[in-house]
Design a protein around this motif. Structure first.
Motif, PDB file in Angstrom:
ATOM      1  N   VAL A   5       0.868  -1.176   0.000  1.00  0.00           N
ATOM      2  CA  VAL A   5       0.000   0.000   0.000  1.00  0.00           C
ATOM      3  C   VAL A   5       0.904   1.225   0.000  1.00  0.00           C
ATOM      4  N   SER A 140      -5.753  -4.263   5.021  1.00  0.00           N
ATOM      5  CA  SER A 140      -5.488  -4.409   3.581  1.00  0.00           C
ATOM      6  C   SER A 140      -5.540  -3.079   2.844  1.00  0.00           C
ATOM      7  N   ASP A 141      -6.190  -2.081   3.453  1.00  0.00           N
ATOM      8  CA  ASP A 141      -6.402  -0.828   2.719  1.00  0.00           C
ATOM      9  C   ASP A 141      -5.483   0.296   3.153  1.00  0.00           C
ATOM     10  N   ARG A 142      -4.559  -0.014   4.069  1.00  0.00           N
ATOM     11  CA  ARG A 142      -3.588   1.015   4.463  1.00  0.00           C
ATOM     12  C   ARG A 142      -2.295   0.340   4.901  1.00  0.00           C
TER      13      ARG A 142
END
Length: 340
Positions: A5, A140-142
């Motif tokens: 990410v 999962s998003d950062r």
């Protein structure tokens, strides 16, 4: 396997990153705000959230995220070894405005590593493998980041753990170039930080005894790291992140008059909780900071010795004034006294 990410933007595009190291009882909301007034690092990291079966998010550590008006990204650090609870806590933290979740695998305090957490995790790569695997799925998003040391007592597991950093697509590694058992003593193995830079697929922040802007430049040159993480020496010199950026741009570093140091100490003394804290506890709290400030003020070590003996506010500030206000031309040393 998830891909990495992207990290938050730096203050100055094109320059190596700077970060204030997470330090228990130091890097709270107040200290971040104070540091920001002298020149923020690119990244802040919170004190660690303790994670276990009964843990809840510590409110005062959470304030460093929810009430942070410094304008800089804040990573939330966790310490623990219970996988379900680390996953639960990481998910809770992701509900807040955090730059990422950081796992502490380096704390050298014996009461911590004896519980197989912090630096104690370096003894069990299999456990680290499971923890990072589960955390990567939960976050999962950062960014998912790790702060660690080069080993526990030796560097036997070093490359094995670097392989795990790659396997689980960790987004940033902050690496202190000493072992857990070294604590804060002895030479920093910058050569091993350089090895890690070559080995892992993510940016590495070099950490350990970066006491001046010049030292930061040397460490960056020696390691090839993406940036530096500074802990104790930023307590002694809150201008350090600004000075590092000046040095990186090839500018001369402006000397800092000691009266500015005296103003900084005054700011540290005026913590928002101050009115509710007994004088003795406040004096003790300020001494924790003065232990580092004194080293850059008086390279002979006398300020340090006298300050440690002071019992009251009046005594303590009389000593500060003697060393900080008596000679108007004196400036903060660019390299601190290393005699402790």
């Amino acid at each position: 396997m998830s891909s990495q990410v992207s990290l938050p933007q730096s203050l100055q595009t094109g320059l190596p990153l700077t970060a204030l190291a997470p330090m228990q009882d130091v890097t709270n909301l107040w200290f971040m705000k104070v540091i920001a007034q002298y020149g923020s690092p690119d990244y802040f990291f919170t004190e660690y959230f303790r994670v276990n079966e009964t843990s809840r998010l510590n409110r005062s550590i959470l304030a460093a995220i929810t009430e942070n008006d410094t304008g800089r990204p804040v990573f939330a650090q966790m310490i623990g070894e219970s996988i379900p609870d680390l996953v639960r806590t990481a998910k809770e933290l992701c509900k807040y405005n955090i730059a990422g979740v950081d796992l502490n695998m380096g704390c050298p305090a014996p009461r911590i590593y004896r519980k197989q957490v912090g630096g104690g995790l370096l003894l069990t790569p299999e456990k680290v493998d499971r923890i990072l695997g589960e955390l990567r799925q939960a976050v999962s998003d950062r960014p998912l980041t790790v702060k660690m040391r080069v080993g526990f007592e030796n560097t036997d597991t070093f490359y094995k753990i670097l392989d795990l950093i790659n396997r689980h697509s960790i987004d940033l590694l902050s690496l202190h170039g000493r072992t857990v058992k070294d604590m804060y003593h002895g030479p920093v193995k910058y050569d091993l930080i350089a090895e890690a830079v070559r080995w892992v697929n993510c940016p590495v922040l070099a950490n350990g005894n970066i006491y001046s802007a010049q030292k930061a430049l040397e460490v960056l040159a020696q390691t090839g790291a993406a940036g530096v993480m500074v802990g104790r020496w930023a307590i002694g010199n809150p201008w350090l992140f600004n000075q590092i950026r000046q040095a990186l741009r090839g500018e001369a570093i402006a000397p800092m008059p000691l009266i500015e140091v005296r103003n900084y100490i005054e700011r540290l003394w005026q913590t928002p909780e101050a009115p509710n804290i007994p004088e003795r506890a406040r004096v003790g709290y300020l001494k924790m900071f003065l232990n580092y400030i004194a080293l850059s003020v008086d390279t002979e070590g006398l300020f340090l010795r006298l300050m440690r003996q002071a019992q009251t506010e009046v005594e303590l500030f009389k000593i500060c004034d003697r060393f900080l206000l008596d000679e108007e031309t004196k400036t903060l040393a660019l390299s601190p006294y290393q005699g402790v």
